[in-house]
Design an enzyme around this catalytic site. Structure first.
Site, PDB file in Angstrom:
ATOM      1  N   HIS A 314       6.215 -14.360   1.021  1.00 10.64           N
ATOM      2  CA  HIS A 314       4.485 -13.617   0.929  1.00 10.64           C
ATOM      3  C   HIS A 314       3.947 -13.241   2.368  1.00 10.64           C
ATOM      4  O   HIS A 314       3.291 -12.470   2.283  1.00 10.64           O
ATOM      5  CB  HIS A 314       3.627 -14.909   0.443  1.00 10.64           C
ATOM      6  CG  HIS A 314       2.035 -14.492   0.095  1.00 10.64           C
ATOM      7  ND1 HIS A 314       1.647 -13.906  -1.155  1.00 10.64           N
ATOM      8  CD2 HIS A 314       1.130 -14.145   0.889  1.00 10.64           C
ATOM      9  CE1 HIS A 314       0.212 -13.741  -0.909  1.00 10.64           C
ATOM     10  NE2 HIS A 314       0.022 -14.055   0.013  1.00 10.64           N
ATOM     11  N   GLU A 315       3.712 -14.210   3.320  1.00  7.19           N
ATOM     12  CA  GLU A 315       3.001 -13.843   4.557  1.00  7.19           C
ATOM     13  C   GLU A 315       3.946 -12.832   5.331  1.00  7.19           C
ATOM     14  O   GLU A 315       3.066 -11.839   6.147  1.00  7.19           O
ATOM     15  CB  GLU A 315       2.827 -15.147   5.317  1.00  7.19           C
ATOM     16  CG  GLU A 315       2.221 -16.332   4.713  1.00  7.19           C
ATOM     17  CD  GLU A 315       0.809 -15.897   4.073  1.00  7.19           C
ATOM     18  OE1 GLU A 315       0.238 -14.761   4.765  1.00  7.19           O
ATOM     19  OE2 GLU A 315      -0.039 -16.360   3.343  1.00  7.19           O
ATOM     20  N   HIS A 318       2.467  -9.416   4.274  1.00  3.59           N
ATOM     21  CA  HIS A 318       1.227  -9.089   4.891  1.00  3.59           C
ATOM     22  C   HIS A 318       1.648  -8.636   6.264  1.00  3.59           C
ATOM     23  O   HIS A 318       1.256  -7.503   6.813  1.00  3.59           O
ATOM     24  CB  HIS A 318       0.366 -10.271   5.200  1.00  3.59           C
ATOM     25  CG  HIS A 318      -0.250 -10.630   3.880  1.00  3.59           C
ATOM     26  ND1 HIS A 318      -1.133  -9.832   3.277  1.00  3.59           N
ATOM     27  CD2 HIS A 318      -0.451 -11.934   3.486  1.00  3.59           C
ATOM     28  CE1 HIS A 318      -1.713 -10.461   2.381  1.00  3.59           C
ATOM     29  NE2 HIS A 318      -1.288 -11.823   2.392  1.00  3.59           N
ATOM     30  N   HIS A 321       2.892  -4.913   6.247  1.00  2.00           N
ATOM     31  CA  HIS A 321       1.820  -4.116   5.885  1.00  2.00           C
ATOM     32  C   HIS A 321       1.274  -3.722   7.195  1.00  2.00           C
ATOM     33  O   HIS A 321       0.856  -2.477   7.602  1.00  2.00           O
ATOM     34  CB  HIS A 321       0.893  -4.542   5.155  1.00  2.00           C
ATOM     35  CG  HIS A 321      -0.039  -3.718   4.315  1.00  2.00           C
ATOM     36  ND1 HIS A 321      -1.242  -4.088   3.673  1.00  2.00           N
ATOM     37  CD2 HIS A 321      -0.101  -2.435   4.498  1.00  2.00           C
ATOM     38  CE1 HIS A 321      -1.663  -2.992   3.114  1.00  2.00           C
ATOM     39  NE2 HIS A 321      -1.191  -2.052   3.819  1.00  2.00           N
TER      40      HIS A 321
HETATM   41 ZN    ZN Z   1      -1.762 -13.477   0.922  1.00  2.00          ZN
END
Ligand code: ZN
Length: 540
Positions: A314-315, A318, A321
């Site tokens: 998940h991290e 980010h 991105h």
């Molecule tokens: Zn998040």
């Protein structure tokens, strides 16, 4: 108006703290605490002592409606007391938040009116991917029936368990209530799933998950590679630094991995871009992931739960991105709206359970043997087990938030009406179901009255809808390939906020968002074909 809203925010937060402290439940007889561990009972005695109640016990509360000890407490009347103390917080007494909430809703509606908007939600949603209250209502309204359907089916199973237990003990049965759910859900979970963390963790060794899982998936999708740097200074010895190398050999930026828990570190997990990408300033990005994994004794391996593995993916979503950003102005690099920001991260979670990626990293840390498929399937099924409840309690809170902030100035209730406002609003939204109360009731809903999430609590699930749609798009187009990854990178991940987020998504996906992939991922629907996997239940 801004000044008044700011001081009301502070007042609301102070009242919650006070009400939460004052609503702690005092227990006179230790037997009532049956089900709690020795340590928990000791802590309850200690908490009573510090409040001058030596010889008694205190069950302290946390901010959500449902209190964690409810899943362990065997004494039903104590469960009921704890639950009722929790939901009454901020109503009446010297920490009353009813008038504060009403005043905030009023000033927000006045402020919206200054800008010609019919209500606060309409005013703030212009900046979000969703765009309008109607779009939010439509999405939440479509998700709610599916979540409720699964929840009510689960409730029937819990009721059977309650009836069977009563029969065995020769006592009268009772109807499942909000304060019973967590307790019986735990019982049913133990009956259905015969594994624990100790069975799973040996297959998830931190460095292998990072190199052969997180980095591997990114390499397959985007052609990037990682080279560890030992020559750069770090702020703490556990922090690792990597050059991120693009497919053409050029340097893309720096990734920092700060995974271990420390005493002076914030809780939870998050991503930070210490340098935002910008062509104007010729800045390459520096992105970091911060987690709170317990550090093992020296020489011992770091073994993770599947939740922690998912958090790493998940991290890192980010981080990608931030790393793939290709914009001129730094301001446009990462400033995406709240209902878009969790889209790349939740999307990237899917690779943690992709068969090809999983086979590459989920190997026993001593023997190297691959994780048995049956065990992994069980891990996913256990995650989905309570998804009806988790989704319903979240959606209820999201709808409550919209109910407050879609009110026209003339419709805002009086403080005395706040007690009945929540149930009426949930009823109107079609999600009122007493065994599953909203994750927060109005008088202690700090996200919307003391945080930055007014009219935006729905944002978590909106992002996830985009993420699961994108996941399904990948699956339909062959999954883990460079072609798919490059398209997503060039059309979404590299764009920052140089275009409307809604347009970025729709042009990539080929249309507006659909809810079915999310329902399937969370185990809220039964696809016609063989079940393809589940999802993690919400932790918001
Ligand atoms: Zn998040």
């Amino acid at each position: 108006m801004n000044k008044e809203l700011s001081s009301l925010t502070t007042k609301f937060r102070q009242n919650i703290l006070k009400a939460t402290k004052e609503s702690a439940v005092v227990v006179d007889d230790e037997h009532e605490l049956t089900g709690l561990s020795k340590q928990q009972i000791g802590a309850a005695a200690e908490a009573a002592k510090t409040r001058g109640l030596t010889g008694k016990w205190i069950v302290t509360l946390q901010n959500t409606t449902i209190q964690p000890p409810l899943e362990q407490m065997k004494n039903r009347s104590l469960r009921e007391r704890v639950f009722k103390a929790s939901v009454a917080r901020g109503q009446g007494g010297d920490a009353d938040n009813t008038a504060v909430a009403v005043r905030m809703a009023t000033v927000r509606a006045q402020k919206a009116a200054l800008f010609g908007a019919p209500n606060w939600a309409a005013y703030t949603l212009v900046e979000e991917t969703a765009g309008t209250p109607a779009a939010v209502n439509d999405m939440l309204g479509k998700l709610a029936p599916a979540a409720l359907k699964k929840a009510k089916k689960d409730a029937a199973d819990l009721q059977k368990l309650i009836d069977a237990e009563a029969k065995k003990k020769h006592t009268a049965s009772f109807k499942l209530a909000a304060w019973d759910w967590a307790f019986y859900e735990q019982q049913l979970r133990k009956q259905r799933f015969h594994f624990d963390d100790a069975d799973v963790k040996p297959y998830f060794e931190l460095n292998r998950v990072l190199q052969d899982g997180v980095f591997y998936a990114a390499g397959q999708l985007y052609g990037i590679s990682f080279k560890e740097r030992k020559d750069l200074p770090v702020y703490q010895e556990d922090v690792r630094v990597f050059d991120v190398i693009d497919a053409d050999g050029s340097n893309l930026g720096i990734f920092m991995a700060d995974y271990y828990k420390r005493d002076n570190k914030n809780g939870g997990a998050w991503m930070n871009t210490y340098v935002s990408q910008s062509d104007l300033l010729n800045h390459k990005p520096v992105a970091a992931n911060h987690l709170n994994i317990n550090k093992p004794a020296p020489g011992e391996p770091t073994l993770l739960t599947f939740e922690e593995v998912t958090t790493m993916f998940h991290e890192f979503g980010h981080a990608l991105h931030g790393l793939f950003s290709k914009v001129k102005y730094p301001q446009l690099s990462m400033s995406v709206p709240r209902d878009f920001v969790e889209y790349p991260s939740q999307f990237n979670e899917m690779w943690a359970r992709d068969p090809k990626v999983l086979a590459n990293f989920a190997k026993h840390h001593v023997t190297g043997v691959a994780m048995p498929k049956a065990l992994f399937d069980n891990v996913i099924a256990a995650q989905n087990f309570n998804s009806g409840y988790a989704t319903t309690e979240y959606l209820s809170a999201a709808m409550l938030d919209q109910s407050w902030h879609q009110l026209a100035l003339s419709d805002i209730p009086q403080a005395a009406q706040v007690a009945g406002f929540d149930d009426a609003a949930l009823e109107k939204a079609g999600i009122f179901y007493p065994p599953i109360p909203p994750r927060y009731h109005s008088t202690y809903f700090s996200h919307i009255f003391a945080g930055g999430y007014s009219a935006a609590y729905y944002a978590y699930i909106w992002s996830e809808v985009l993420a699961r749609d994108t996941g399904q798009w990948f699956t339909r187009h062959g999954g883990l390939t460079r072609e798919n990854g490059d398209k997503f990178r060039s059309e979404v991940l590299s764009r920052g906020r140089t275009r409307e987020p809604r347009v970025l998504f729709e042009e990539f996906y080929g249309g507006p968002p659909t809810i079915e992939p999310l329902l399937e991922y969370k185990g809220l629907s039964t696809p016609a074909a063989k079940h393809g996997g589940g999802g993690r239940t919400s932790t918001k």
